[in-house]
Design an enzyme around this catalytic site. Structure first.
Site, short mmCIF file in Angstrom:
data_model
loop_
_atom_site.label_atom_id
_atom_site.label_comp_id
_atom_site.label_asym_id
_atom_site.label_seq_id
_atom_site.Cartn_x
_atom_site.Cartn_y
_atom_site.Cartn_z
N HIS A 79 0.78 -1.28 -0.17
CA HIS A 79 0.08 -0.14 0.03
C HIS A 79 0.75 1.54 -0.01
O HIS A 79 0.62 2.35 -0.60
CB HIS A 79 -0.97 0.05 0.96
CG HIS A 79 -1.57 -1.38 1.45
ND1 HIS A 79 -1.79 -1.81 2.62
CD2 HIS A 79 -2.21 -2.19 0.41
CE1 HIS A 79 -2.52 -2.93 2.36
NE2 HIS A 79 -2.69 -3.21 1.01
N ASP A 135 -6.20 4.44 0.69
CA ASP A 135 -6.45 3.36 -0.12
C ASP A 135 -7.71 2.56 0.39
O ASP A 135 -8.47 3.18 1.11
CB ASP A 135 -5.20 2.48 0.09
CG ASP A 135 -4.82 2.13 1.53
OD1 ASP A 135 -5.52 1.97 2.40
OD2 ASP A 135 -3.40 2.42 1.86
N ALA A 191 14.81 -7.92 -0.40
CA ALA A 191 15.79 -7.72 -1.55
C ALA A 191 15.31 -6.27 -2.42
O ALA A 191 14.12 -5.88 -2.41
CB ALA A 191 16.01 -8.75 -2.70
N GLN A 236 13.75 -5.16 -4.87
CA GLN A 236 13.09 -5.81 -6.03
C GLN A 236 12.93 -5.20 -7.20
O GLN A 236 13.13 -5.77 -8.33
CB GLN A 236 11.64 -6.46 -5.57
CG GLN A 236 10.67 -6.95 -6.51
CD GLN A 236 9.48 -7.69 -5.75
OE1 GLN A 236 9.65 -8.25 -5.04
NE2 GLN A 236 8.37 -7.28 -6.47
N HIS A 252 4.03 -14.22 -6.03
CA HIS A 252 2.93 -14.47 -5.22
C HIS A 252 1.91 -13.67 -5.80
O HIS A 252 0.54 -13.40 -5.42
CB HIS A 252 3.06 -13.89 -3.51
CG HIS A 252 3.05 -12.51 -3.59
ND1 HIS A 252 4.04 -11.74 -4.05
CD2 HIS A 252 2.33 -11.87 -2.78
CE1 HIS A 252 3.82 -10.56 -3.82
NE2 HIS A 252 2.83 -10.50 -2.78
N TRP A 254 0.04 -7.00 -6.45
CA TRP A 254 0.00 -6.08 -7.70
C TRP A 254 1.07 -5.51 -8.12
O TRP A 254 1.29 -5.15 -8.95
CB TRP A 254 -1.44 -5.46 -7.42
CG TRP A 254 -1.93 -4.62 -8.71
CD1 TRP A 254 -1.94 -3.12 -8.93
CD2 TRP A 254 -2.17 -5.09 -9.86
NE1 TRP A 254 -2.29 -2.87 -9.90
CE2 TRP A 254 -2.32 -4.02 -10.72
CE3 TRP A 254 -2.38 -6.45 -10.19
CZ2 TRP A 254 -3.14 -4.02 -12.33
CZ3 TRP A 254 -2.94 -6.56 -11.82
CH2 TRP A 254 -3.04 -5.52 -12.42
N SER A 293 4.41 -6.23 -7.33
CA SER A 293 5.30 -7.20 -7.87
C SER A 293 4.83 -7.25 -9.13
O SER A 293 5.50 -7.34 -10.05
CB SER A 293 5.22 -8.26 -7.08
OG SER A 293 5.82 -8.06 -5.72
N GLU A 308 5.78 -4.28 -11.41
CA GLU A 308 7.25 -4.12 -11.53
C GLU A 308 7.52 -5.17 -12.69
O GLU A 308 8.36 -5.05 -13.37
CB GLU A 308 7.76 -4.51 -10.38
CG GLU A 308 7.59 -3.12 -9.16
CD GLU A 308 7.75 -3.64 -7.80
OE1 GLU A 308 8.29 -4.56 -7.43
OE2 GLU A 308 7.36 -2.73 -7.20
N GLN A 368 -4.75 -11.88 -4.72
CA GLN A 368 -3.75 -12.54 -5.57
C GLN A 368 -4.28 -13.56 -6.66
O GLN A 368 -3.62 -13.77 -7.49
CB GLN A 368 -2.53 -13.08 -4.83
CG GLN A 368 -1.70 -11.79 -3.92
CD GLN A 368 -1.03 -12.52 -2.56
OE1 GLN A 368 -0.87 -13.65 -2.34
NE2 GLN A 368 -0.93 -11.53 -1.97
BR1 BUP Z 1 9.46 -9.24 0.02
C1 BUP Z 1 9.88 -7.66 -0.97
N1 BUP Z 1 11.51 -6.29 -1.55
O1 BUP Z 1 12.02 -8.03 -0.78
P1 BUP Z 1 3.02 -6.37 -3.68
C2 BUP Z 1 8.92 -6.59 -1.63
N2 BUP Z 1 9.52 -5.48 -1.92
O2 BUP Z 1 11.20 -4.11 -2.71
P2 BUP Z 1 2.65 -7.45 -1.04
C3 BUP Z 1 10.87 -5.35 -2.18
O3 BUP Z 1 7.44 -4.50 -1.66
P3 BUP Z 1 -0.11 -7.85 -0.92
C4 BUP Z 1 11.30 -7.32 -1.23
O4 BUP Z 1 9.01 -4.40 -4.88
C5 BUP Z 1 6.91 -4.21 -3.80
O5 BUP Z 1 6.84 -3.08 -4.34
C6 BUP Z 1 8.00 -4.80 -3.87
O6 BUP Z 1 4.08 -5.13 -2.82
C7 BUP Z 1 8.37 -4.50 -2.57
O7 BUP Z 1 2.86 -7.34 -2.50
C8 BUP Z 1 6.24 -4.01 -2.60
O8 BUP Z 1 3.68 -7.13 -4.68
C9 BUP Z 1 5.29 -5.55 -2.33
O9 BUP Z 1 1.81 -5.55 -3.72
O10 BUP Z 1 1.35 -8.01 -0.57
O11 BUP Z 1 2.70 -6.02 -0.19
O12 BUP Z 1 3.72 -8.29 -0.32
O13 BUP Z 1 -0.52 -8.71 -2.09
O14 BUP Z 1 -0.99 -7.89 0.14
O15 BUP Z 1 -0.02 -6.33 -1.62
#
Ligand code: BUP
Length: 466
Positions: free
Chosen positions: A18, A118, A350, A352, A367, A370, A372, A375, A392
């Site tokens: 978020h 949000d 990491a 990412q 996983h 959104w 990820s 990106e 997801q």
């Molecule tokens: Br783990 C991880 N490095 O190692 P999502 C995540 N991220 O930069 P969420 C890192 O966190 P839900 C790591 O790049 C993305 O911007 C990643 O957001 C960053 O999934 C963010 O992908 C993670 O929306 O779960 O927050 O884990 O599905 O509940 O939003």
């Protein structure tokens, strides 16, 4: 005297998924729309493995982008509510912050004229009305999930008990059909959580505008359908909002680990490395972690794997944190030594956005959070979709069925489900994703999709986006 810029408040609920898009939104509103922005980041701070990253985010503050961390005053109340569902925890945390945020807004020299929250922040609507602010809702996930979420309450109200029991799918005009069980939070009308979550849907419908982190070519039917004004008020598809990897400079001081990973990637052949991460909220079980390791090893592909120790609860990492200790305990004996040079196991966190933007990356086992997903899409990287919870599953369906930029395991994956995907299936999926270079159809489609993102970003820069 110079007129002050128009001031807006942004409010991000706990969780990197978020916070990150909200921060990008703030940056864009300052840069492209000459607004002054105050971003409140609500944090419960268990840590979610990202405290380093949060302190970096605080450094993004500048003359027109003010960033404040806010914690609910009653940490003890939240702690006693561990049995609450994820949605309830998030909404209650936000609700507990209303007085603090209200006091901060009331003392601002330039009164903000709008607030953007949000999905979990619409309890701020009353405050916004009292302070005469416009109310915008920002959906940090897909437009399809938004469409399903706001449709469910109306749909299920119309059904008799018998019809309800037979309900399997949510059919929204001109949109992809969504499995009812995939509409997280609303998938059982008899559950107290459903009653709790319903006002969130209504509040979105009553907003002055709804922003969604998507673009037309990514979800054409849904964006058109939601944009016609029948389900929602005004819709603004403002994506892709993702961290711009190239803009970020990693300092050696804070990011020794991150820099080492990127240097390792520099030495690998183009498109040869699989990036594996299950996001910031939850993790795999110990047994599934073990199976995944063996599948990765037998695929003989290069990889970077962000591994987290198993947690019992959905979203536990959003609230109670973790430092990654024990992340390697669930790997098979000798795994790290045997895969040395081929793979890197990184505990917990990491860089990412930088990793996915690197030319050595050829695939992403994700996983399907959104952020990820975006990106990956904006870098033209195809995926293995392995959803765990929440929105997801809907995202995995879009990626595999509509866009065909991902493949997925046959079983319905989830966090708590044990070793649902075996090593042999994992090996096959990884090989299918990674082999064949540019000729791999998944990669070709991912590249084409990236093209649509590049175009819309260009239009946004030049102001020609609708
Ligand atoms: Br783990 C991880 N490095 O190692 P999502 C995540 N991220 O930069 P969420 C890192 O966190 P839900 C790591 O790049 C993305 O911007 C990643 O957001 C960053 O999934 C963010 O992908 C993670 O929306 O779960 O927050 O884990 O599905 O509940 O939003």
């Amino acid at each position: 005297k110079k007129q002050p810029r128009t001031h807006a408040v942004l409010l991000a609920s706990p969780g990197m998924g978020h916070l990150k898009p909200m921060l990008e939104l703030g940056k864009r509103l300052v840069k492209h729309h000459d607004l002054e922005i105050t971003l409140f980041i609500v944090t419960n701070d268990g840590g979610d493995g990202a405290s380093g990253s949060k302190s970096e985010i605080l450094k993004s503050s500048d003359e027109f982008l003010h960033i404040h961390l806010v914690s609910p005053p009653q940490q003890d109340v939240m702690a006693s509510a561990l049995e609450w569902s994820l949605i309830r925890k998030l909404v209650m945390t936000m609700r507990a912050c209303v007085p603090v945020v209200r006091a901060a807004i009331s003392s601002m020299p330039v009164a903000p004229s709008a607030i953007i929250v949000d999905l979990f922040g619409t309890d701020f609507w009353d405050m916004a009305d009292e302070l005469r602010m416009l109310k915008f809702a920002f959906m940090t996930t897909s437009a399809l999930y938004l469409a399903a979420f706001i449709s469910v309450p109306y749909l299920v109200d119309k059904l008799s008990q018998k019809e309800y029991e037979e309900l399997r799918t949510i059919d929204i005009p001109n949109c992809k059909t969504v499995a009812y069980e995939d509409v997280f939070g609303l998938a059982n009308r008899d559950d107290p959580d459903h009653v709790f979550a319903r006002p969130m849907a209504t509040n979105f419908i009553n907003a002055d505008g709804v922003l969604v982190n998507t673009w037309h070519d990514l979800e054409p039917n849904t964006v058109s359908s939601l944009g016609d004004g029948r389900l929602l008020g005004k819709l603004y598809p403002i994506g892709p909002l993702t961290e711009q990897a190239a803009e970020k400079k990693l300092s050696t001081e804070d990011n020794g680990g991150a820099i080492a990973i990127l240097e390792w990637l520099d030495k690998q052949p183009g498109g040869s490395v699989l990036y594996v991460s299950f996001g910031s909220g939850w993790s795999l079980t110990g047994q599934q972690t073990h199976e995944l390791a063996l599948g990765l090893e037998s695929s003989k592909q290069r990889f970077i794997w962000v591994s987290r120790p198993p947690t019992d609860e959905v979203s536990e990492y959003f609230f109670s944190g973790g430092d990654g200790s024990g992340a390697l305990d669930y790997l098979p004996d000798g795994f790290v030594a045997r895969t040395k040079g081929v793979g890197l196991v990184v505990p917990m966190w990491a860089p990412q956005a930088q990793i996915l933007a690197h030319a050595s990356i050829g695939g992403f086992l994700t996983h399907c959070g959104w952020n990820s997903t975006l990106e990956s899409v904006t870098n033209g990287v195809p995926m293995i979709a392995w959803p765990l919870y929440g929105d997801q599953f809907v995202i995995a369906a879009i990626l595999t069925e509509d866009l065909e930029v991902a493949i997925r395991p046959a079983a319905r994956t989830s966090s708590g489900g044990g070793g649902a995907v075996g090593r042999e299936e994992i090996r096959e999926l990884v090989v299918k994703l990674m082999e064949g270079g540019e000729g791999n159809p998944l990669r070709a489609r991912a590249k084409a999709l990236r093209g649509t993102a590049d175009r819309v970003l260009e239009e946004q820069k030049t102001g020609s986006a609708k």
